[in-house]
Scaffold this active site. Structure first.
Site, PDB file in Angstrom:
ATOM      1  N   PRO A 183     -17.186 -17.046   6.206  1.00  0.00           N
ATOM      2  CA  PRO A 183     -17.921 -17.628   7.101  1.00  0.00           C
ATOM      3  C   PRO A 183     -18.129 -16.316   8.117  1.00  0.00           C
ATOM      4  O   PRO A 183     -19.444 -16.600   8.841  1.00  0.00           O
ATOM      5  CB  PRO A 183     -16.989 -18.815   7.525  1.00  0.00           C
ATOM      6  CG  PRO A 183     -16.005 -19.297   6.999  1.00  0.00           C
ATOM      7  CD  PRO A 183     -15.729 -18.133   5.559  1.00  0.00           C
ATOM      8  N   ASP A 184     -17.627 -15.826   8.148  1.00  0.00           N
ATOM      9  CA  ASP A 184     -17.713 -14.260   9.043  1.00  0.00           C
ATOM     10  C   ASP A 184     -19.053 -13.702   8.712  1.00  0.00           C
ATOM     11  O   ASP A 184     -20.331 -13.653   9.804  1.00  0.00           O
ATOM     12  CB  ASP A 184     -16.517 -13.679   9.003  1.00  0.00           C
ATOM     13  CG  ASP A 184     -15.592 -14.034   9.578  1.00  0.00           C
ATOM     14  OD1 ASP A 184     -15.842 -13.774  11.160  1.00  0.00           O
ATOM     15  OD2 ASP A 184     -14.469 -14.336   9.379  1.00  0.00           O
ATOM     16  N   PRO A 185     -18.879 -13.376   7.218  1.00  0.00           N
ATOM     17  CA  PRO A 185     -20.840 -13.040   7.246  1.00  0.00           C
ATOM     18  C   PRO A 185     -21.603 -13.790   7.241  1.00  0.00           C
ATOM     19  O   PRO A 185     -22.992 -13.117   7.802  1.00  0.00           O
ATOM     20  CB  PRO A 185     -20.483 -12.395   6.144  1.00  0.00           C
ATOM     21  CG  PRO A 185     -18.760 -12.499   4.492  1.00  0.00           C
ATOM     22  CD  PRO A 185     -18.243 -12.992   5.816  1.00  0.00           C
ATOM     23  N   ALA A 188     -22.365 -13.645  10.249  1.00  0.00           N
ATOM     24  CA  ALA A 188     -22.816 -12.930  10.661  1.00  0.00           C
ATOM     25  C   ALA A 188     -24.825 -12.562  10.391  1.00  0.00           C
ATOM     26  O   ALA A 188     -25.937 -12.203  11.081  1.00  0.00           O
ATOM     27  CB  ALA A 188     -22.958 -11.286  10.426  1.00  0.00           C
TER      28      ALA A 188
END
Lengths: 425, 394
Positions: A183-185, A188
């Site tokens: 989920p982080d990228p 982003a």
């Protein structure tokens, strides 16, 4: 000189860990001026521990050395093209400095738990006082509203609460999560476009805005068909391992060598015939029970065994090339070192080497897009803690040497994390 | 009544893409107020129309949940780009557009006289966004792909799954969605540049490079430690609760709180578990204790209790859990969208709140629903439309 798409855009970046910093890294890659605000009292989690225990973290050659926070791989991965300033935001003078920087910035980003910026006196309403058209972006776990707004998460738990883990797992087994914090990228890359849409809106209307992004919601947005099958048909998905929901066969098959695997997807009857031919098993292509996808789905276990028997003594890369030459989708399950040798990634210049004064020279991943006229790039290494505090306060905030000295004496701009006890979460 | 959020009002998007990635980019721009014209091949339409889930499991080109989700806030026209008369119309649409999103095999647009070199003289400000499995050049340019193959070559597959089993796919179509978001953001970067006095340009989005960006750990571990990261046990280990699964995550300062919560306060003084390293060495023993306790606890209750104690637990949400989530409910995340053939259903909405404004979402277009309106707007007469229809161009 190649133009930089986002030249002239200034971003005051209070984000930490992964999603936010990766977003602002991409903005920096595209030419924005990014000022990252940190505090020696509470380092960006990606900088690791002040005194890392043995074996913890990702440091060059496994050696944290004297200032581990400047050598942390997780930090250096996602903070290039930024300047770095240390400010204690629990101190009124730190808050004042932040506001003076915000007054000169187009965008302020942050990823604290919901409500923390307000407690600092740096909420959207506070920042609007210093710059009416400011764009503020909060990248929080759950969004700034709702009963779970103050909940924390990491990418791994977001995969669970956003839905993607419920359909990830071996067939018949428990659900699980990815080997990264997917989920982080995702957050982003999405937030870059949102910020620029807000800038466009400001340029046309003169109005800034407050963007309240929920990382959990962004992650659910990538499982659209899973949600639709429930809302339309009441069906709840379970893990199906490496199989495809339509095509067959699809799987990950063992190859010769150390933990080598090849992924294969057969998307049509013609591709099935091609696979059978490449495997030297023309009788499979002629078997009427396997000619159609329904037959192949029914026989999937047997086909998996047949394919694995063929691949297991073979070189993964040679097999991939042979299958691709026959028009069958196939790819090696690429391991770390192979990523840096992958002919496609290398040919397209995906890896960008950066010299870092304390971490040395390493290749880093670049971007998921290439722009023909404004390609962007790596202009500077991930900054040392507090490396640009003085120059930013002088040039951007317009502070005098006297003011800067006062902040230093008050400890507001300290860049020495060893001077402070770790702060509780 | 709050205003509608339209940050991309006035932006004209031509979507020549099908499947997941390109249409997902178009969907985002449409939600933000851009005028998105989706071009589909006459007859079959976007490939996603043929993919499940279908309403009531009855295959129909207008009721694919995948297509319906990915194509909100668009106008739809049909156009055969392989047909010379179709290409004439396409050139007019290209002249109209600010952003063109396409997903054909590299080189295909150029064959049709619609490559970037042909577009630029026609519309110097146009931004052509090409989304393909491997990008516009390089040795894999013409390779075939799938979500699984992209995850494999991008390095994410290898590090996902059990250490003693085959690498495991992340569920759904994550590589496609990721590329869609990358295409959306790259289009915004290029639009910003153009509106600041620059030119249009060609944006090249590779699904592979999206995953190579997302994997992070495999590359970084090798670059810094000269070792290949392998599959390892989950970051937030999952346990079976009474009615589902819960992901456990806490940091060292929360260890006493955690012991208290699982009803074993004495573990705080247990040398086997005194710190992270010790707990890793005795993971089996600790996990057995946790698993036994957790089996009797409802998943959501555990999640809320742990979060209240500042431990960022997760719980496995399937689609029903998401729809019933009080958090999603409070934020109005799911939105009911009407569609003339599929009816009213809840869809995942926009995952970001835009000031005090609200998003307005509209159902996906029926195949060719806006032919008359769009082509009429380009000055094509009704008579000409009838001719183009008869020739199979639209």
């Amino acid at each position: 000189m190649t133009p930089r798409a986002l030249a002239g855009l200034r971003v005051l970046d209070g984000t930490q860990v992964w999603a936010g910093p990766t977003c602002t890294k991409l903005l920096g890659d595209m030419g924005a001026e990014v000022i990252k605000v940190e505090s020696a009292r509470r380092l960006d989690v990606a900088r690791g521990e002040v005194n890392p225990r043995s074996g913890a973290g990702i440091y060059p050659d496994g050696d944290p050395q004297e200032r581990p926070w400047n050598r942390a791989g997780l930090y250096n991965d996602r903070n290039r093209n930024k300047r770095n300033i240390c400010l204690d935001l629990t101190h009124p003078r730190g808050v004042d400095a932040f506001k003076r920087l915000a007054a000169k910035s187009d965008v302020v980003t942050e990823s604290f738990r919901s409500g923390v910026m307000e407690r600092f006196g740096l909420g959207y309403d506070d920042l609007r006082q210093v710059r009416d058209d400011i764009i503020m972006v909060s990248l929080s776990s759950q969004g700034a509203t709702g009963p779970e707004r103050a909940y924390g998460s990491f990418g791994a738990t977001l995969e669970q609460t956003a839905g993607i883990a419920s359909m990830t797992g071996y067939r018949g087994g428990d659900p699980t999560t990815s080997g990264t914090f997917f989920p982080d990228p995702v957050v982003a890359v999405f937030s870059v476009g949102c910020i620029l849409a807000a800038v466009r809106q400001r340029d046309r209307t003169g109005r800034g805005t407050y963007l309240d992004l929920s990382q959990r919601e962004v992650t659910t947005s990538i499982v659209g068909e899973m949600v639709m099958d429930y809302t339309m048909n009441g069906r709840r998905w379970e893990p199906i391992g490496n199989r495809h929901r339509v095509f067959a066969p699809q799987g990950v098959y063992p190859c010769a060598g150390d933990d080598m695997w090849i992924a294969i997807t057969v998307r049509s009857d013609a591709e099935w015939a091609a696979l059978a031919r490449v495997m030297g098993r023309p009788e499979l292509a002629e078997d009427p029970r396997l000619a159609g996808v329904l037959g192949r789905r029914a026989e999937h276990d047997r086909l998996d065994a047949t394919i694995a028997e063929w691949t297991c003594q073979r070189d993964a890369y040679a097999t991939m090339r042979e299958l691709q030459a026959a028009g069958v989708a196939a790819g090696v399950a690429t391991q770390g070192h192979q990523l840096f040798e992958d002919p496609q990634l290398v040919a397209r210049g995906f890896w960008e080497e950066v010299d870092h004064p304390e971490a040395g020279r390493h290749p880093y991943l670049s971007r998921p897009f290439k722009l023909s006229k404004t390609p962007g790039g790596t202009y500077s290494y991930a900054p040392l803690l507090g490396e640009h505090t003085e120059v930013v306060l002088r040039e951007v905030a317009g502070m005098s040497d006297e003011e800067i000295r006062e902040l230093t004496e008050l400890g507001v701009t300290s860049n020495d994390p060893t001077a402070f006890a770790p702060v509780e979460d | 009544m709050t205003d509608r959020a339209v940050p991309l009002e006035g932006v004209k998007v031509l979507e020549l893409a099908e499947g997941v990635a390109g249409p997902f980019a178009g969907k985002m721009m449409g939600a933000m107020g851009a005028d998105v014209i989706k071009v589909e091949p006459p007859g079959r339409g976007d490939a996603a129309r043929a993919f499940p889930p279908f309403l009531d499991d009855a295959p129909h080109p207008e009721t694919s949940g995948l297509f319906l989700y990915l194509n909100t806030n668009k106008r739809g026209v049909t156009l055969d780009l392989a047909h010379p008369s179709g290409r004439e119309l396409a050139r007019r649409l290209v002249g109209w557009a600010d952003v063109i999103v396409e997903s054909s095999a590299p080189g295909r647009l150029a064959e049709w006289g619609l490559g970037y070199e042909a577009i630029a003289p026609l519309n110097p400000g146009a931004i052509l966004v090409s989304v393909t499995p491997f990008g516009q050049d390089g040795p894999y340019r013409d390779y075939q792909s799938s979500d699984l193959v992209a995850l494999a070559l991008g390095g994410l597959l290898y590090i996902t799954g059990d250490p003693d089993r085959e690498p495991l796919k992340l569920g759904g179509q994550p590589s496609e969605y990721f590329a869609g978001l990358a295409a959306f953001s790259a289009a915004m970067v290029a639009l910003h540049h153009r509106d600041a006095g620059g030119e249009g340009q060609h944006v090249d989005v590779s699904v592979l490079e999206g995953i190579a960006t997302a994997q992070m750990y495999a590359g970084l571990n090798y670059a810094y430690l000269h070792e290949n990261r392998r599959r390892q046990n989950a970051f937030a280990p999952m346990f079976r609760a009474k009615d589902g699964h819960v992901g456990v995550m806490y940091r060292q300062p929360n260890w006493p709180t955690f012991c208290e919560m699982i009803g074993h306060p004495e573990l705080v003084r247990d040398e086997r578990f005194r710190d992270v390293a010790a707990r890793r060495d005795h993971a089996g023993e600790l996990n057995a204790i946790v698993a036994e306790w957790m089996a009797s606890q409802p998943k959501e209750e555990l999640y809320h209790r742990a979060q209240a104690a500042r431990m960022p637990f997760g719980y496995i949400c399937d689609a029903r859990d998401l729809i019933e989530s009080p958090q999603y409910g409070a934020r109005g995340y799911f939105q009911e969208i009407d569609h003339p053939l599929a009816g009213r259903h809840l869809y995942p909405g926009m995952p970001i709140h835009w000031g005090h404004e609200r998003w307005e979402l509209h159902g996906a277009p029926l195949l060719g629903a806006h032919n008359a309106e769009v082509y009429g707007g380009l000055g094509v007469s009704g008579e000409e439309l009838a001719v183009l229809r008869a020739c199979g161009a639209i």
